[in-house]
Design an enzyme around this catalytic site. Structure first.
Site, PDB file in Angstrom:
ATOM      1  N   HIS A  17       0.841  -1.197   0.000  1.00 48.46           N
ATOM      2  CA  HIS A  17       0.000   0.000   0.000  1.00 48.46           C
ATOM      3  C   HIS A  17       0.874   1.243   0.000  1.00 48.46           C
ATOM      4  CE1 HIS A  17      -3.469   2.546   0.522  1.00 48.46           C
ATOM      5  NE2 HIS A  17      -2.869   3.155   1.525  1.00 48.46           N
ATOM      6  N   SER A  18       0.514   2.206  -0.845  1.00 52.65           N
ATOM      7  CA  SER A  18       1.211   3.484  -0.936  1.00 52.65           C
ATOM      8  C   SER A  18       2.692   3.234  -1.257  1.00 52.65           C
ATOM      9  CB  SER A  18       1.002   4.282   0.352  1.00 52.65           C
ATOM     10  OG  SER A  18       1.380   5.632   0.187  1.00 52.65           O
ATOM     11  N   MET A  19       3.606   3.731  -0.448  1.00 54.17           N
ATOM     12  CA  MET A  19       5.022   3.456  -0.691  1.00 54.17           C
ATOM     13  C   MET A  19       5.275   1.957  -0.798  1.00 54.17           C
ATOM     14  SD  MET A  19       8.435   4.328   1.593  1.00 54.17           S
ATOM     15  CE  MET A  19       8.190   2.974   2.755  1.00 54.17           C
TER      16      MET A  19
ATOM     17  N   ALA B  33       3.591  -0.267  -2.232  1.00 53.02           N
ATOM     18  CA  ALA B  33       3.339  -0.785  -3.578  1.00 53.02           C
ATOM     19  C   ALA B  33       4.579  -0.634  -4.447  1.00 53.02           C
ATOM     20  CB  ALA B  33       2.161  -0.055  -4.214  1.00 53.02           C
TER      21      ALA B  33
ATOM     22  N   SER C 122      -1.691  -1.070  -4.184  1.00 55.09           N
ATOM     23  CA  SER C 122      -2.790  -0.348  -3.541  1.00 55.09           C
ATOM     24  C   SER C 122      -2.380   1.096  -3.218  1.00 55.09           C
ATOM     25  CB  SER C 122      -3.184  -1.072  -2.242  1.00 55.09           C
ATOM     26  OG  SER C 122      -4.085  -0.310  -1.459  1.00 55.09           O
TER      27      SER C 122
END
Length: 257
Positions: A95-97, A99, A123
Site C-alpha cells: 500500500h502506498s510506498m 506498492a 494499492s
C-alpha cells in the site's frame, strides 16, 4: 497479538496450511508489519501472510533506517530468499510506498531468484514512473503531521504526546524521503500480472496514474476503484480481501489488460 519473527524482516501472525499461497505484505510510509495483522487474521489459514517489518520501528527501532526504496527491496528479497518454506506460489501486496517497494521486490525476485510472483497488488499508489514534485520529507514536523492528517492515515492526536512524536516522526520522514527520491524509467517492467486498487478521492493517485501501471508489466492489469481517499482499504477491508482471495484462488483472464 502473537507474532512469529522469521528473521528481522518478516512477521507471521497466524498459522496457515503448508500449501497455502504466500502473500508478502509491504507497509506504507511510516507503517509497520502490524498494519497487516487484520488482513492476516481474515486470510488465514487459506493464505499465509508474510508481513514486512522495516528497520527503525517497533521491535527494530534501534536499527538504522533504510536509505532508499532499493535498500528496502534488497532487504525484503534477502529475507524471502532465506525462507526454507517460501515455495513458488508467492504474491505481493503493498500500500502506498509499499506498492513501489513491492514492485522493486518483484523485479528482484524475477531477475535474481527466477521467481515470478503470481500477482502484484498495488494499492493506493500511482505507477512507478509517474513522478510528482513532492517534498514532504523536507517539511517541519508540524508540516509532516498535517500531511498525515490530510491522508487520514493515522490519528493525529497521537502526535500531541511529545514522546510518541519523537518516536514516530523520524521513521515517517525517512520513508517519505525514500519514496520521494525514488525514480523509475517508463520502460521498466515485471512479468507478474498486476491488480491495482485505488480510492476514487485519493489525492495521491489519479485514475490515469493508476491505469499507468499497465506500462510496467508484460502481463495483465486489472484496476479496481473504490470510494474513499488514500486509505480506502481501511473502510473497504472486506472488499479488498475479496479481490485478493479471488485472484489467489483463480487465474485471472489475461484479456483484462
Amino acid at each position: 497479538m502473537t507474532t512469529i519473527a522469521t528473521g528481522a524482516w518478516i512477521r507471521r501472525f497466524h498459522p496457515a496450511a503448508a500449501d497455502a499461497p504466500r502473500l508478502v505484505c509491504v507497509p506504507h510510509a511510516g507503517g509497520s508489519a502490524s498494519f497487516y495483522f487484520p488482513h492476516s487474521a481474515d486470510l488465514a489459514p487459506a493464505v499465509a501472510v508474510l508481513a514486512v517489518q522495516y528497520p527503525g520501528r517497533q521491535d527494530r527501532r534501534h536499527e538504522p533506517f533504510a536509505g532508499s526504496v532499493a535498500e528496502l527491496a534488497e532487504g525484503v528479497v534477502g529475507a524471502l530468499a532465506a525462507l526454507p518454506d517460501l515455495g513458488d506460489d508467492v504474491s505481493l501486496f503493498g500500500h502506498s510506498m509499499g506498492a513501489t517497494v513491492a514492485f522493486e521486490v518483484a523485479r528482484r525476485l524475477e531477475h535474481r531468484l527466477g521467481l515470478t510472483p503470481r500477482r502484484l497488488f498495488a494499492s493506493g499508489r500511482r505507477a512507478p514512473s509517474r513522478q510528482r514534485d513532492e517534498r514532504v520529507h523536507t517539511l517541519s514536523d508540524d508540516g509532516v503531521i498535517a500531511e498525515l492528517a490530510a491522508l487520514n492515515g493515522s490519528d493525529s492526536r497521537i502526535f500531541a504526546d511529545p514522546e510518541m512524536r519523537a518516536l514516530l516522526l523520524p521513521a515517517i520522514r525517512n520513508d517519505y524521503r525514500a519514496i520521494e527520491t525514488y525514480r523509475c524509467a517508463p520502460d521498466v517492467t515485471i512479468s507478474a500480472p498486476v491488480t491495482v486498487l485505488t480510492g476514487a478521492a485519493d489525492p495521491k493517485t489519479t485514475s490515469e496514474e493508476a491505469d499507468a501501471w499497465r506500462r510496467h508489466t508484460t502481463a495483465d492489469v486489472t484496476v479496481h476503484t473504490m470510494t474513499g481517499g488514500h486509505f480506502f482499504l481501511n473502510e473497504h477491508h472486506t472488499a479488498v480481501l475479496d479481490v485478493v482471495v479471488r485472484s489467489l484462488t483463480t487465474r485471472d483472464n489475461p484479456s483484462g489488460r
